[in-house]
Scaffold this motif. Structure first.
Motif, PDB file in Angstrom:
ATOM      1  N   ALA A 186     -30.413  26.991  47.758  1.00 22.03           N
ATOM      2  CA  ALA A 186     -31.741  27.055  48.375  1.00 22.03           C
ATOM      3  C   ALA A 186     -32.830  27.143  47.318  1.00 22.03           C
ATOM      4  O   ALA A 186     -32.712  27.898  46.352  1.00 22.03           O
ATOM      5  CB  ALA A 186     -31.827  28.256  49.310  1.00 22.03           C
ATOM      6  N   MET A 187     -33.862  26.334  47.495  1.00 26.13           N
ATOM      7  CA  MET A 187     -35.048  26.415  46.657  1.00 26.13           C
ATOM      8  C   MET A 187     -36.233  26.711  47.567  1.00 26.13           C
ATOM      9  O   MET A 187     -36.401  26.068  48.602  1.00 26.13           O
ATOM     10  CB  MET A 187     -35.311  25.113  45.902  1.00 26.13           C
TER      11      MET A 187
ATOM     12  N   TYR B 173     -33.642  21.731  55.910  1.00 25.44           N
ATOM     13  CA  TYR B 173     -34.761  22.656  55.775  1.00 25.44           C
ATOM     14  C   TYR B 173     -34.356  23.979  56.422  1.00 25.44           C
ATOM     15  O   TYR B 173     -34.007  24.019  57.602  1.00 25.44           O
ATOM     16  CB  TYR B 173     -36.018  22.076  56.429  1.00 25.44           C
ATOM     17  N   LEU B 174     -34.398  25.045  55.651  1.00 27.91           N
ATOM     18  CA  LEU B 174     -33.974  26.358  56.134  1.00 27.91           C
ATOM     19  C   LEU B 174     -35.138  27.119  56.757  1.00 27.91           C
ATOM     20  O   LEU B 174     -34.953  27.820  57.750  1.00 27.91           O
ATOM     21  CB  LEU B 174     -33.348  27.158  54.989  1.00 27.91           C
TER      22      LEU B 174
ATOM     23  N   ARG C 130     -38.398  20.396  59.688  1.00 28.97           N
ATOM     24  CA  ARG C 130     -38.403  21.486  60.672  1.00 28.97           C
ATOM     25  C   ARG C 130     -37.175  22.327  60.360  1.00 28.97           C
ATOM     26  O   ARG C 130     -36.217  21.833  59.740  1.00 28.97           O
ATOM     27  CB  ARG C 130     -38.341  20.944  62.093  1.00 28.97           C
ATOM     28  N   PRO C 131     -37.159  23.605  60.749  1.00 30.21           N
ATOM     29  CA  PRO C 131     -35.975  24.418  60.482  1.00 30.21           C
ATOM     30  C   PRO C 131     -34.724  23.760  61.063  1.00 30.21           C
ATOM     31  O   PRO C 131     -34.696  23.375  62.229  1.00 30.21           O
ATOM     32  CB  PRO C 131     -36.291  25.747  61.182  1.00 30.21           C
TER      33      PRO C 131
ATOM     34  N   LEU D 229     -44.991  27.394  53.330  1.00 29.14           N
ATOM     35  CA  LEU D 229     -43.645  27.747  52.873  1.00 29.14           C
ATOM     36  C   LEU D 229     -42.642  26.672  53.274  1.00 29.14           C
ATOM     37  O   LEU D 229     -42.636  26.214  54.416  1.00 29.14           O
ATOM     38  CB  LEU D 229     -43.207  29.079  53.495  1.00 29.14           C
ATOM     39  N   LEU D 230     -41.800  26.301  52.308  1.00 30.12           N
ATOM     40  CA  LEU D 230     -40.721  25.363  52.565  1.00 30.12           C
ATOM     41  C   LEU D 230     -39.498  25.873  51.812  1.00 30.12           C
ATOM     42  O   LEU D 230     -39.537  26.032  50.595  1.00 30.12           O
ATOM     43  CB  LEU D 230     -41.110  23.971  52.062  1.00 30.12           C
TER      44      LEU D 230
END
Length: 150
Positions: A99-100, A76-77, A53-54, A84-85
């Motif tokens: 960030a990936m 997780y951003l 979750r964000p 989308l992750l």
């Protein structure tokens, strides 16, 4: 399965794109379920924790081909289920996570395009990250193919 790989000319970025023989929900589950992730992502069994979750945290201990192990942590951003992750990876000595981005686009009931993107600070970091991501996509593709047979 098809593969397309490109490196951006500007900055130290890469984009990897591949069509997987699985629906988006199965690709998402493989990427966001600890036991499945450990099976294909070179993680030590039992070491993967995910709060998808964000702002949620994740961690895993990765195994290297020579038998070594190293821990990874992050958060997780952005999270949009089955689409989308954006994963932040903690980097020692750096204030912000690397960030990936992983994007999924379902092409039909049996095929999903996955796109991985990352921008790094140096060409060397980009090359190492791109090589690691290519290995992950290869392993993920094999895992999904084997799971479809079961």
């Amino acid at each position: 399965m098809s593969t397309e790989q490109t490196s951006a000319a500007n900055g130290f970025s890469y984009t990897l794109s591949r069509t997987l023989d699985a629906p988006a929900v199965k690709v998402w589950r493989a990427w966001t379920t600890p036991d499945q992730y450990a099976q294909w992502a070179y993680a030590v069994a039992g070491s993967v924790e995910m709060d998808v979750r964000p702002g949620g945290a994740w961690k895993a201990t990765m195994a290297t081909p020579d038998g070594g192990q190293f821990p990874l942590t992050g958060s997780y951003l952005e999270v949009t289920e089955n689409r989308l992750l954006v994963v932040g990876m903690d980097v020692p000595g750096k204030p912000a996570p690397a960030a990936m981005t992983m994007e999924l686009a379902e092409q039909d009931d049996h095929h999903t395009q996955i796109v991985l993107r990352q921008t790094c600070d140096t060409a060397e970091e980009r090359d190492m990250a791109e090589q690691g991501s290519t290995m992950l996509l290869d392993s993920l593709s094999t895992f999904l193919t084997e799971e479809a047979r079961d």
